[in-house]
Enzyme design. Structure first.
Site: not given
Length: 430
Positions: A306, A364
């Site tokens: 991320h 995700d």
């Protein structure tokens, strides 16, 4: 005691700038007078080292894997609260009392219907229009239907606009889905909770009764909480930038939705699901992991790492648990994509390559599987993200509008084009 000054030497001249301390997190150097003092700007592509505002809403510590809404850890809110409670917290700064919560839920519930004339607005889209295209258009169009809540200088109108968008976004999202699949619109029901009402509007049909599964409704509610806000990301910054011009709140949120549509932002869960489908089975994982490690191979493992979190994404832990609950409730025991996901997670948490590069699974990685199990096509994934993020956008917009130091956004540039030159008549150009 820490020095509260920063010294900058620019071409032989020394300049002092104040250091501002937040309640937690990194301090910042206040360079607002830099241009006036030095006739120079800073150069920071993507604004990754620039604080564009002061905010009290959301805090992220990427190194520690921490996400706080108004100081409360995301894990506690997702485990013990519900989405509308988190909405109240983000908007007003404190968790509501029971009386405040009941009043807030009531006001949101009775704003869920949209103007009946908006139904005709949907028919202007092609039948195969992407749901996000529909969302950008219809949310922007709200300003044409609700003139009584577009005066941003009026605190009451700001409050009404905030409630309307939180309430109406599930209705609009469900209508976008129904239009996309060619089914009739289903009106909201005031006897259902926020997430349950959304699932009912998406999956009920007039010809038979549809009962909302409470486990699935709770999973949907938790997904909304996890995506409600995430500090100054691209779409939130877009909302703030649009709002800094004095644009009405509906237009600002439509701008945020447009930004979220980008595959590098809101489309990441869809990309992660597509990657798991491409891998296909656990047997193929070693090949794809080796490809991911090869810098000359264009293949990338989606759903890992991320931009902000350099540790394990705290939302991913909650999402992993939610995924198992949904699949268990639906009786999905042997989902090949989940098998691939679990094996990839093990590798990412134990393989030296992933550990060294801090490529931990993010939210995700699991949310795509969960949304697919709930029955949503991949084209709806970013719509659900927009639905959840609306409250964060509204809270950030409201904070910006009420900030006395707020100014219209005006980023600077490093110009590298042609210098001044004279116009040449067309017959003299070579």
């Amino acid at each position: 005691m820490a020095d509260n000054n920063a010294k900058l030497n620019v071409r032989g001249a020394a300049h002092d700038f104040d250091v501002l301390d937040g309640s937690i997190g990194p301090s910042v150097v206040n360079i607002s007078s830099l241009y006036k003092d030095t006739d120079m700007f800073t150069y920071d592509p993507g604004f990754t080292s620039t604080a564009s505002c002061e905010s009290k809403i959301t805090y992220i510590d990427g190194d520690e894997g921490t996400l706080l809404y108004r100081g409360y850890p995301i894990e506690q809110l997702a485990d013990h609260g519900d989405f509308l409670e988190s909405c109240y917290l983000l908007l007003y700064g404190e968790l509501p009392t029971k009386v405040q919560k009941d009043d807030f839920v009531s006001r949101v519930t009775y704003h869920t219907m949209i103007h009946e004339q908006m139904n005709r607005f949907f028919s202007g889209f092609r039948r195969d229009a992407h749901p996000m295209a529909i969302m950008v258009g219809t949310v922007g169009a709200l300003s044409a239907f609700y003139h009584d809540s577009t005066d941003i200088a009026d605190p009451h109108q700001r409050m009404v606009a905030s409630l309307r968008m939180i309430a109406k976004m599930p209705t609009i999202a469900a209508m976008a889905y129904k239009y996309h699949v060619g089914q009739p619109f289903v009106y909201p029901r005031n006897d259902l909770g926020y997430a349950a009402n959304f699932l009912h509007m998406c999956f009920a049909v007039p010809c038979e009764e549809y009962k909302v599964n409470p486990v699935l409704a709770r999973a949907m509610d938790r997904i909304f909480i996890l995506h409600a806000d995430h500090e100054q990301n691209a779409s939130t910054s877009t909302v703030r930038l649009a709002g800094s011009s004095g644009a009405n709140p509906f237009a600002c949120i439509a701008a945020g939705i447009a930004c979220l549509w980008g595959p590098a932002h809101g489309g990441a869960n869809e990309a992660a699901l597509n990657m798991l489908s491409e891998i296909g089975s656990v047997d193929n994982i070693p090949e794809y992991v080796e490809r991911a490690k090869d810098k000359d191979d264009p293949f990338r493992l989606m759903g890992f790492g991320h931009r902000v979190y350099k540790n394990y994404d705290p939302r991913a832990r909650i999402m992993q648990k939610t995924t198992h609950e949904v699949l268990g409730e639906l009786g999905i025991k042997d989902d090949p994509l989940l098998d691939v996901a679990i094996e990839l997670e093990k590798i990412a948490l134990n393989d030296e390559y992933f550990i060294e590069k801090k490529l931990y699974p993010n939210i995700d990685f699991y949310s795509g599987i969960t949304l697919r199990a709930l029955g949503f096509p991949t084209t709806m994934f970013t719509v659900l993200f927009a639905l959840a993020r609306t409250v964060g956008w509204i809270a950030q917009w409201k904070e910006m509008v009420e900030d006395p130091s707020q100014r219209i956004g005006r980023p600077r540039q490093l110009y590298t084009g042609a210098t001044k030159r004279d116009y040449t008549p067309i017959d003299q150009r070579r």
